[in-house]
Design a protein around this motif. Structure first.
Motif, PDB file in Angstrom:
ATOM      1  N   THR A  87       0.821  -1.215   0.000  1.00 37.19           N
ATOM      2  CA  THR A  87       0.000   0.000   0.000  1.00 37.19           C
ATOM      3  C   THR A  87       0.856   1.266   0.000  1.00 37.19           C
ATOM      4  OG1 THR A  87      -0.104  -0.033   2.414  1.00 37.19           O
ATOM      5  CG2 THR A  87      -1.894  -1.143   1.238  1.00 37.19           C
ATOM      6  N   ILE A  88       2.142   1.133  -0.227  1.00 35.93           N
ATOM      7  CA  ILE A  88       3.042   2.292  -0.234  1.00 35.93           C
ATOM      8  C   ILE A  88       2.687   3.205  -1.412  1.00 35.93           C
ATOM      9  CG2 ILE A  88       5.455   3.024  -0.424  1.00 35.93           C
ATOM     10  CD1 ILE A  88       6.192   0.164   0.555  1.00 35.93           C
ATOM     11  N   PRO A  89       2.576   4.512  -1.223  1.00 38.77           N
ATOM     12  CA  PRO A  89       2.299   5.403  -2.357  1.00 38.77           C
ATOM     13  C   PRO A  89       3.308   5.196  -3.480  1.00 38.77           C
ATOM     14  CG  PRO A  89       2.082   6.605  -0.299  1.00 38.77           C
ATOM     15  CD  PRO A  89       2.647   5.251   0.053  1.00 38.77           C
ATOM     16  N   SER A  90       2.845   5.280  -4.709  1.00 36.30           N
ATOM     17  CA  SER A  90       3.682   4.931  -5.852  1.00 36.30           C
ATOM     18  C   SER A  90       4.953   5.768  -5.932  1.00 36.30           C
ATOM     19  CB  SER A  90       2.885   5.092  -7.152  1.00 36.30           C
ATOM     20  OG  SER A  90       2.480   6.438  -7.342  1.00 36.30           O
ATOM     21  N   ALA A  91       4.891   7.019  -5.490  1.00 38.49           N
ATOM     22  CA  ALA A  91       6.063   7.896  -5.566  1.00 38.49           C
ATOM     23  C   ALA A  91       7.209   7.384  -4.701  1.00 38.49           C
ATOM     24  CB  ALA A  91       5.684   9.308  -5.147  1.00 38.49           C
ATOM     25  N   PHE A  92       6.884   6.618  -3.658  1.00 40.54           N
ATOM     26  CA  PHE A  92       7.903   6.118  -2.734  1.00 40.54           C
ATOM     27  C   PHE A  92       8.062   4.599  -2.819  1.00 40.54           C
ATOM     28  CE2 PHE A  92       5.513   9.654  -0.633  1.00 40.54           C
ATOM     29  CZ  PHE A  92       6.441  10.641  -0.914  1.00 40.54           C
ATOM     30  N   PHE A  93       7.250   3.977  -3.645  1.00 37.55           N
ATOM     31  CA  PHE A  93       7.245   2.513  -3.722  1.00 37.55           C
ATOM     32  C   PHE A  93       8.609   1.951  -4.115  1.00 37.55           C
ATOM     33  CE2 PHE A  93       7.061  -1.044  -6.721  1.00 37.55           C
ATOM     34  CZ  PHE A  93       6.641  -2.052  -5.868  1.00 37.55           C
ATOM     35  N   LYS A  94       9.208   2.508  -5.165  1.00 36.03           N
ATOM     36  CA  LYS A  94      10.452   1.930  -5.675  1.00 36.03           C
ATOM     37  C   LYS A  94      11.578   2.015  -4.647  1.00 36.03           C
ATOM     38  CE  LYS A  94      13.479   1.953  -9.714  1.00 36.03           C
ATOM     39  NZ  LYS A  94      13.790   2.611 -11.016  1.00 36.03           N
ATOM     40  N   ASP A  95      11.638   3.107  -3.880  1.00 33.20           N
ATOM     41  CA  ASP A  95      12.671   3.246  -2.848  1.00 33.20           C
ATOM     42  C   ASP A  95      12.596   2.100  -1.849  1.00 33.20           C
ATOM     43  OD1 ASP A  95      13.592   5.572  -3.990  1.00 33.20           O
ATOM     44  OD2 ASP A  95      12.453   6.892  -2.658  1.00 33.20           O
ATOM     45  N   GLU A  96      11.379   1.711  -1.471  1.00 35.73           N
ATOM     46  CA  GLU A  96      11.225   0.614  -0.520  1.00 35.73           C
ATOM     47  C   GLU A  96      11.403  -0.739  -1.203  1.00 35.73           C
ATOM     48  OE1 GLU A  96      11.143   1.064   2.623  1.00 35.73           O
ATOM     49  OE2 GLU A  96      10.938   3.237   2.470  1.00 35.73           O
ATOM     50  N   ILE A 113      -2.034  -0.260  -4.429  1.00 37.50           N
ATOM     51  CA  ILE A 113      -1.427   1.027  -4.760  1.00 37.50           C
ATOM     52  C   ILE A 113      -2.119   1.587  -6.000  1.00 37.50           C
ATOM     53  CG2 ILE A 113       0.706   2.184  -5.443  1.00 37.50           C
ATOM     54  CD1 ILE A 113       2.221  -0.069  -3.934  1.00 37.50           C
ATOM     55  N   LYS A 114      -2.588   2.822  -5.904  1.00 38.33           N
ATOM     56  CA  LYS A 114      -3.376   3.404  -6.995  1.00 38.33           C
ATOM     57  C   LYS A 114      -2.528   4.368  -7.815  1.00 38.33           C
ATOM     58  CE  LYS A 114      -7.488   2.881  -4.141  1.00 38.33           C
ATOM     59  NZ  LYS A 114      -8.628   3.526  -3.472  1.00 38.33           N
ATOM     60  N   GLY A 115      -1.369   3.866  -8.229  1.00 42.48           N
ATOM     61  CA  GLY A 115      -0.465   4.694  -9.010  1.00 42.48           C
ATOM     62  C   GLY A 115       0.522   3.828  -9.765  1.00 42.48           C
ATOM     63  N   MET A 116       1.408   4.485 -10.529  1.00 41.76           N
ATOM     64  CA  MET A 116       2.405   3.795 -11.342  1.00 41.76           C
ATOM     65  C   MET A 116       3.794   4.040 -10.781  1.00 41.76           C
ATOM     66  SD  MET A 116       1.112   4.509 -15.230  1.00 41.76           S
ATOM     67  CE  MET A 116       1.782   2.955 -15.827  1.00 41.76           C
ATOM     68  N   VAL A 117       4.726   3.199 -11.194  1.00 40.33           N
ATOM     69  CA  VAL A 117       6.121   3.401 -10.839  1.00 40.33           C
ATOM     70  C   VAL A 117       6.677   4.476 -11.760  1.00 40.33           C
ATOM     71  CG1 VAL A 117       8.380   2.320 -10.591  1.00 40.33           C
ATOM     72  CG2 VAL A 117       6.297   0.976 -10.176  1.00 40.33           C
ATOM     73  N   PRO A 118       7.076   5.639 -11.201  1.00 43.21           N
ATOM     74  CA  PRO A 118       7.584   6.717 -12.049  1.00 43.21           C
ATOM     75  C   PRO A 118       8.836   6.289 -12.815  1.00 43.21           C
ATOM     76  CG  PRO A 118       7.099   7.514  -9.828  1.00 43.21           C
ATOM     77  CD  PRO A 118       7.021   6.015  -9.782  1.00 43.21           C
ATOM     78  N   VAL A 119       9.133   6.987 -13.866  1.00 47.91           N
ATOM     79  CA  VAL A 119      10.271   6.766 -14.761  1.00 47.91           C
ATOM     80  C   VAL A 119      10.033   5.535 -15.640  1.00 47.91           C
ATOM     81  CG1 VAL A 119      12.756   6.485 -15.016  1.00 47.91           C
ATOM     82  CG2 VAL A 119      11.843   7.875 -13.118  1.00 47.91           C
ATOM     83  N   GLU A 120       9.881   4.350 -15.004  1.00 44.85           N
ATOM     84  CA  GLU A 120       9.595   3.160 -15.798  1.00 44.85           C
ATOM     85  C   GLU A 120       8.205   3.226 -16.420  1.00 44.85           C
ATOM     86  OE1 GLU A 120      10.963   3.040 -12.838  1.00 44.85           O
ATOM     87  OE2 GLU A 120      12.573   1.545 -12.751  1.00 44.85           O
TER      88      GLU A 120
END
Length: 337
Positions: A87-96, A113-120
């Motif tokens: 459930t981590i917000p997508s903006a911080f998901f990749k860091d975790e 999570i109701k978002g996408m992985v940024p950049v990718e």
């Protein structure tokens, strides 16, 4: 086909600690004796243990901390669990996610999570499939229409649980269902993830228009056109002859996110429409508006697809090109039908 949820004594874990995580943890504990819970901040863990309340989100929800194994180490939680609910917000998901150094081969992944992985510019399910080799048959998606605040208040709500196979989706429904949660099984894991991303963008648009004093008549046209954009984008991205976008996970989630007082994306849009900068709005809200990040991801993806998406493009101009909201919405109003 092996149904993962037919296995005995499955152990569940919550990964994340925001409002949606808090609401879903409440649901998990309705149906399971105990869970593991990854909370990044040790101070929050200490507060949860001492008071039984999340100090920052949905503070009215009370937990029996004796039934929860807290940890600020994501790998420790993964080791102790079979089913991982992210459930981590997508903006911080990749860091975790990049901290994960365990195999996920024997795990079932659920993303709320109701978002996408940024950049990718890929969905959470696509990320786990691409970088961790998790087959889509062992990935589930939680979608709405459902706001965390109403789950916390135990108001009747509906969740759509999707997985590649309908039997698994039905088992996922059993994980979350209770007196005040009705569940709907589905198999469109691609469509519901993208729909959850898109509806947040359109909720930002609804908020901007509300702040600019556009009325209900205009709003109905805006949301109708938003639905058409969503439908066309889903078809261009992942065509599915069985997809019915008039169902709750698509149209219903769009409606509640655009209209509800609990919609953080609508709130974010209202602030932008009133003249806040993106940064100022984010600081004042102290919550993540997924629509901001999703706007850029969808814009980048659509460069290749060329789907007609004037509302999503208008939000990109306002949020990322710092164009004047009143002028952009006036232009947009000439394109809507």
């Amino acid at each position: 086909m092996d149904n993962f949820f037919e296995r005995e004594n499955l152990r569940y874990a919550m990964i994340g600690s925001g409002s949606w995580a808090t609401a879903l943890a409440k649901l998990l504990l309705n149906n399971h004796d105990r869970i593991s819970w990854f909370v990044r901040d040790q101070e929050s863990i200490d507060q949860l243990k001492q008071t039984g309340h999340n100090p920052f989100y949905l503070q009215a929800v009370h937990f029996d901390s004796d039934r929860i194994d807290f940890s600020s180490d994501i790998n420790e939680v993964i080791d102790a669990s079979d089913v991982l609910l992210f459930t981590i917000p997508s903006a911080f998901f990749k860091d975790e996610a990049m901290k994960i150094n365990r195999s996920l081969e024997a795990k079932f992944i659920i993303t709320a999570i109701k978002g996408m992985v940024p950049v990718e510019n890929i969905t959470i399910a696509e990320y786990f499939n691409t970088y961790y080799g998790v087959p889509f048959s062992r990935i589930g998606v939680v979608s709405g229409p459902c706001h965390a605040e109403e789950v916390a208040m135990e108001r009747l709500s509906y969740l759509t649980l999707s997985s590649k196979h309908i039997e698994t989706a039905r088992s996922l429904c059993d994980v979350f269902a209770c007196d005040y949660i009705k569940t709907i099984p589905g198999t469109d894991i691609y469509g519901v993830e993208y729909a959850a991303i898109l509806k947040n963008i359109y909720a930002v648009a609804a908020g901007v228009c509300h702040a600019l004093s556009y009325g209900d008549n205009f709003m109905s046209v805006l949301i109708t056109n938003s639905f058409h954009e969503m439908r066309d984008f889903l078809h261009a991205t992942h065509p599915d002859a069985n997809r019915k976008t008039s169902k709750s996970a698509y149209l219903g989630d769009l409606l509640v996110t655009c209209y509800s007082q609990f919609s953080r994306n609508r709130t974010f849009g209202i602030m932008i429409g009133k003249g806040y900068s993106v940064h100022s709005a984010q600081v004042e809200m102290n919550m993540v508006a997924e629509g901001y990040y999703g706007t850029k991801c969808i814009y980048e993806i659509n460069k290749k697809l060329n789907v007609d998406m004037p509302i999503a493009e208008a939000m990109y101009k306002i949020l990322y090109e710092q164009k004047y909201p009143a002028y952009i919405i006036k232009q947009l109003s000439e394109q809507l039908q």
